[in-house]
Write an enzyme that holds these catalytic residues in place. Structure first.
Site, PDB file in Angstrom:
ATOM      1  N   LYS A 176     -23.041  23.502  -4.448  1.00 44.25           N
ATOM      2  CA  LYS A 176     -22.878  24.805  -5.115  1.00 44.25           C
ATOM      3  C   LYS A 176     -23.303  25.913  -4.139  1.00 44.25           C
ATOM      4  O   LYS A 176     -24.491  26.148  -3.935  1.00 44.25           O
ATOM      5  CB  LYS A 176     -23.732  24.907  -6.380  1.00 44.25           C
ATOM      6  CG  LYS A 176     -23.327  26.141  -7.195  1.00 44.25           C
ATOM      7  CD  LYS A 176     -24.438  26.741  -8.004  1.00 44.25           C
ATOM      8  CE  LYS A 176     -25.239  27.788  -7.298  1.00 44.25           C
ATOM      9  NZ  LYS A 176     -24.548  29.035  -6.957  1.00 44.25           N
ATOM     10  N   GLU A 251     -35.868  24.389   1.095  1.00 43.38           N
ATOM     11  CA  GLU A 251     -36.000  25.306   2.242  1.00 43.38           C
ATOM     12  C   GLU A 251     -36.121  26.704   1.657  1.00 43.38           C
ATOM     13  O   GLU A 251     -35.121  27.291   1.227  1.00 43.38           O
ATOM     14  CB  GLU A 251     -34.756  25.230   3.132  1.00 43.38           C
ATOM     15  CG  GLU A 251     -34.543  23.896   3.823  1.00 43.38           C
ATOM     16  CD  GLU A 251     -35.507  23.646   4.958  1.00 43.38           C
ATOM     17  OE1 GLU A 251     -36.197  24.596   5.383  1.00 43.38           O
ATOM     18  OE2 GLU A 251     -35.585  22.500   5.403  1.00 43.38           O
ATOM     19  N   CYS A 285     -34.125  33.819   7.004  1.00 40.52           N
ATOM     20  CA  CYS A 285     -35.380  33.287   6.453  1.00 40.52           C
ATOM     21  C   CYS A 285     -36.477  33.251   7.511  1.00 40.52           C
ATOM     22  O   CYS A 285     -37.649  33.436   7.210  1.00 40.52           O
ATOM     23  CB  CYS A 285     -35.146  31.905   5.883  1.00 40.52           C
ATOM     24  SG  CYS A 285     -34.382  30.802   7.067  1.00 40.52           S
ATOM     25  N   GLU A 386     -41.611  38.608   1.399  1.00 36.68           N
ATOM     26  CA  GLU A 386     -40.386  38.617   2.195  1.00 36.68           C
ATOM     27  C   GLU A 386     -39.510  39.805   1.771  1.00 36.68           C
ATOM     28  O   GLU A 386     -39.227  39.966   0.588  1.00 36.68           O
ATOM     29  CB  GLU A 386     -39.656  37.305   1.900  1.00 36.68           C
ATOM     30  CG  GLU A 386     -38.457  37.049   2.741  1.00 36.68           C
ATOM     31  CD  GLU A 386     -37.760  35.751   2.332  1.00 36.68           C
ATOM     32  OE1 GLU A 386     -37.618  35.503   1.131  1.00 36.68           O
ATOM     33  OE2 GLU A 386     -37.353  35.005   3.228  1.00 36.68           O
TER      34      GLU A 386
HETATM   35  P1  NAD Z   1     -31.627  32.576  -4.346  1.00 35.31           P
HETATM   36  O1  NAD Z   1     -32.801  31.701  -4.581  1.00 35.31           O
HETATM   37  O2  NAD Z   1     -31.443  33.759  -5.221  1.00 35.31           O
HETATM   38  O3  NAD Z   1     -30.272  31.747  -4.494  1.00 35.31           O
HETATM   39  C1  NAD Z   1     -30.020  30.592  -3.718  1.00 35.31           C
HETATM   40  C2  NAD Z   1     -29.060  29.697  -4.479  1.00 35.31           C
HETATM   41  O4  NAD Z   1     -29.701  29.241  -5.662  1.00 35.31           O
HETATM   42  C3  NAD Z   1     -27.758  30.378  -4.925  1.00 35.31           C
HETATM   43  O5  NAD Z   1     -26.701  29.469  -4.774  1.00 35.31           O
HETATM   44  C4  NAD Z   1     -28.039  30.650  -6.392  1.00 35.31           C
HETATM   45  O6  NAD Z   1     -26.863  30.727  -7.176  1.00 35.31           O
HETATM   46  C5  NAD Z   1     -28.848  29.432  -6.777  1.00 35.31           C
HETATM   47  N1  NAD Z   1     -29.682  29.588  -7.981  1.00 35.31           N
HETATM   48  C6  NAD Z   1     -30.117  30.740  -8.565  1.00 35.31           C
HETATM   49  N2  NAD Z   1     -30.838  30.448  -9.673  1.00 35.31           N
HETATM   50  C7  NAD Z   1     -30.861  29.105  -9.801  1.00 35.31           C
HETATM   51  C8  NAD Z   1     -31.446  28.202 -10.730  1.00 35.31           C
HETATM   52  N3  NAD Z   1     -32.153  28.626 -11.771  1.00 35.31           N
HETATM   53  N4  NAD Z   1     -31.286  26.883 -10.534  1.00 35.31           N
HETATM   54  C9  NAD Z   1     -30.594  26.422  -9.484  1.00 35.31           C
HETATM   55  N5  NAD Z   1     -29.988  27.223  -8.566  1.00 35.31           N
HETATM   56  C10 NAD Z   1     -30.127  28.548  -8.716  1.00 35.31           C
HETATM   57  O7  NAD Z   1     -31.673  32.973  -2.816  1.00 35.31           O
HETATM   58  P2  NAD Z   1     -30.676  33.946  -2.043  1.00 35.31           P
HETATM   59  O8  NAD Z   1     -31.004  35.342  -2.440  1.00 35.31           O
HETATM   60  O9  NAD Z   1     -29.275  33.457  -2.165  1.00 35.31           O
HETATM   61  O10 NAD Z   1     -31.115  33.675  -0.518  1.00 35.31           O
HETATM   62  C11 NAD Z   1     -32.178  34.306   0.081  1.00 35.31           C
HETATM   63  C12 NAD Z   1     -33.384  33.394   0.149  1.00 35.31           C
HETATM   64  O11 NAD Z   1     -33.054  32.190   0.813  1.00 35.31           O
HETATM   65  C13 NAD Z   1     -34.511  33.994   0.946  1.00 35.31           C
HETATM   66  O12 NAD Z   1     -35.730  33.817   0.267  1.00 35.31           O
HETATM   67  C14 NAD Z   1     -34.500  33.195   2.234  1.00 35.31           C
HETATM   68  O13 NAD Z   1     -35.732  33.149   2.906  1.00 35.31           O
HETATM   69  C15 NAD Z   1     -34.069  31.868   1.758  1.00 35.31           C
HETATM   70  N6  NAD Z   1     -33.525  31.070   2.863  1.00 35.31           N
HETATM   71  C16 NAD Z   1     -34.302  30.075   3.398  1.00 35.31           C
HETATM   72  C17 NAD Z   1     -33.825  29.330   4.485  1.00 35.31           C
HETATM   73  C18 NAD Z   1     -34.653  28.239   5.120  1.00 35.31           C
HETATM   74  O14 NAD Z   1     -34.129  27.543   5.980  1.00 35.31           O
HETATM   75  N7  NAD Z   1     -35.899  28.053   4.750  1.00 35.31           N
HETATM   76  C19 NAD Z   1     -32.565  29.616   5.001  1.00 35.31           C
HETATM   77  C20 NAD Z   1     -31.808  30.619   4.433  1.00 35.31           C
HETATM   78  C21 NAD Z   1     -32.308  31.342   3.359  1.00 35.31           C
END
Ligand code: NAD
Length: 490
Positions: A176, A251, A285, A386
């Site tokens: 997803k 992650e 990230c 962040e």
């Molecule tokens: P997010 O947590 O809002 O969303 C990530 C994914 O989770 C999306 O596909 C979203 O639809 C899904 N999601 C949302 N609610 C959910 C739920 N209740 N259950 C299951 N899935 C759900 O994050 P974002 O805004 O898309 O991305 C930014 C974040 O990602 C930042 O915090 C960044 O640091 C992190 N990130 C971490 C890494 C790493 O390698 N550690 C890499 C890239 C991004």
């Protein structure tokens, strides 16, 4: 341009059960670039059923690893063939420069190639059994059905870190992607089909996290969730995943320190401090958004950063001289604005930026000026949380111990950097920094061979490297008694 794209479930391209759709927009000008299905729980359930049945019939899991590896390697070749198209779509969808997207595509092909080649390299292990006339061996098997959930900042890169090792080890999966950036992930599913991934092995469901993501996390038929995204979502997933004690790989975010000592190569440190944050407008990230600078060079260092930042060229990712594109969405732009406002309120000094650009050509896009805060202290929200935007906070230190204390004062532990010409000092700092990756005289570099992941609340488990493939395997010990005899106890 309005591409019409679909989900991929059980080897078929399908619309959402509900018939609902979502428009995908270009963050540079808010123009529609695609219409995709807006799936929900019922689409997720169909994909889970397909992945479960396909895993349980064993077709992919029992395919010889060498054959699975060839298919995964073939995906790498197809990504290389279609690199320009994929890079174009990634930049349209995320706003990042096409040069960055091309680099991403090379890295993504590299990840598929790395895991394709690793697929048949695990020969298990023979154990020297302490029991006479017996054999004892350890083998690795696929975990089963994997739910994979990715964010919008590096859409296909994050997907590749999950897809390639899961496929190489014989799992089935439901991917997803972020609902706002699904384009390249959809395209790679087309390439996976072309490469010969059998129906039902890799399924793609499109739509929001609170429906599809939670269905995947809470389903008893899913054995593992691999999630990349924010910490709040990660916590929800952990809770939902407890339903059947799923394996979890998380992650999450980072607020990554970059420690600059006075004896660093000044120009190098300035350059890397900028690269460490402002690529993809800080939506990384591992961005080194928390600069910790030795007091004796602090003022000169900040001055050099500000001078360079003022010259940044913001614009369309498709123009050659653009250095920084827009943020991903109106909602995210607002979050970044609130974050900066909080910084001003808590007493940090705005050295540059802190607002949207005034350039009339950028008004339709979600642009924000590169921003630097000085006079920052560890108790500030902007130092601890962040921001995920083009923002640097600068703190000062006098002694090495103090720098390390500041660097580790965080709930996160994803990555960090240290700049110094003193090798012994660099090694001492690297040993003290509580992070999954520490760069010395470098920032943000990664490659498929080395593990990636976080200490503390930055996550659980590792992606990339050998550990990244082990996440997708269960370990089994098989003991055989070659001369069985009754024990005659009972
Ligand atoms: P997010 O947590 O809002 O969303 C990530 C994914 O989770 C999306 O596909 C979203 O639809 C899904 N999601 C949302 N609610 C959910 C739920 N209740 N259950 C299951 N899935 C759900 O994050 P974002 O805004 O898309 O991305 C930014 C974040 O990602 C930042 O915090 C960044 O640091 C992190 N990130 C971490 C890494 C790493 O390698 N550690 C890499 C890239 C991004």
């Amino acid at each position: 341009m309005d591409l019409k794209l679909q989900q991929y479930i059980n080897g078929k391209w399908v619309d959402a059960n509900s018939g609902n759709t979502r428009h995908i927009i270009n963050p540079f000008n808010q123009e529609r670039i695609a219409t995709v299905p807006e799936g929900d729980e019922s689409d997720a359930k169909a994909a889970i059923t397909a992945a479960r049945e396909t895993f349980d019939n064993g077709e992919w899991a029992l395919t010889p690893a060498i054959e699975r590896g060839k298919v995964v390697t073939r995906i790498a070749e197809l990504i290389e063939r279609d690199k320009e198209e994929l890079a174009y779509l990634e930049s349209l969808d995320t706003g990042k420069t096409v040069e960055e997207s091309r680099g991403d595509m090379d890295d993504i092909a590299g990840v598929f190639r790395y895991y394709g080649e690793l697929a048949d390299k695990d020969g298990g292990q023979l154990i020297e059994s302490p029991v006479p006339n017996s054999s004892s061996k350890v083998v690795h098997e696929p975990v089963g059905v994997c739910g994979q959930i990715t964010p919008w900042n590096y859409p296909l890169l994050q997907a590749s870190w999950k897809l390639a090792p899961a496929l190489a080890t014989g799992n089935t999966l439901i991917m997803k992607p972020s609902e706002i950036t699904p384009l390249t992930t959809i395209k790679v599913f087309e390439l996976m089909e072309e490469a010969g991934i059998p129906a039902g092995v890799a399924n793609l469901v499109l739509g929001p996290g609170h429906t599809i993501g939670s269905e995947l996390s809470g389903s008893p038929d899913v054995d593992l969730i691999s999630f990349t995204g924010g910490i709040a979502t990660g916590k929800k997933i952990m809770q939902a995943a407890s339903v059947n004690v799923k394996k979890l790989a998380l992650e999450l975010g980072g607020k990554n320190p970059n420690v600059i000592f006075a004896d660093a190569d000044f120009e190098l440190a300035v350059d890397q401090a900028l690269n460490g944050v402002f690529f993809h407008a800080g939506q990384i990230c591992s961005a080194g958004t928390r600069l910790i600078v030795e007091e004796s060079i602090h003022d000169e260092f900040v001055k050099a950063l500000v001078e360079r930042v003022k010259k940044f060229k913001l614009g369309s990712g498709f123009e050659e001289d653009t250095q920084m594109g827009p943020l991903i969405s109106a909602e995210h732009l607002e979050k970044v604005e609130n974050y900066v406002e909080a910084g001003i309120k808590e007493g940090a000094t705005l050295a540059v930026g802190g607002k949207r650009p005034e350039d009339p050509e950028l008004q339709k896009g979600f642009f924000y000026l590169p921003t630097i805060f000085t006079d920052c202290t560890t108790d500030m929200h902007i130092v601890q949380e962040e921001g995920f935007g083009p923002i640097i906070t600068v703190e000062k230190f006098r002694a090495e111990e103090e720098a390390m204390k500041l660097a580790n004062d965080s709930i996160y532990g994803l990555a960090g950097g240290v700049f110094t010409k003193d090798i012994a000092k660099a090694e001492r700092c690297a040993a003290k920094m509580r992070m999954g990756t520490v760069w010395i005289n470098e920032f943000n570099l990664y490659f498929p061979h080395a593990p990636w992941g976080g200490f503390k609340q930055s996550g659980i488990g590792r992606e990339l490297g050998r550990l990244g493939i082990e996440e997708y395997t269960e370990t089994k010990h098989i003991f055989q008694n070659l001369k069985p005899e009754p024990i005659n106890w009972f």
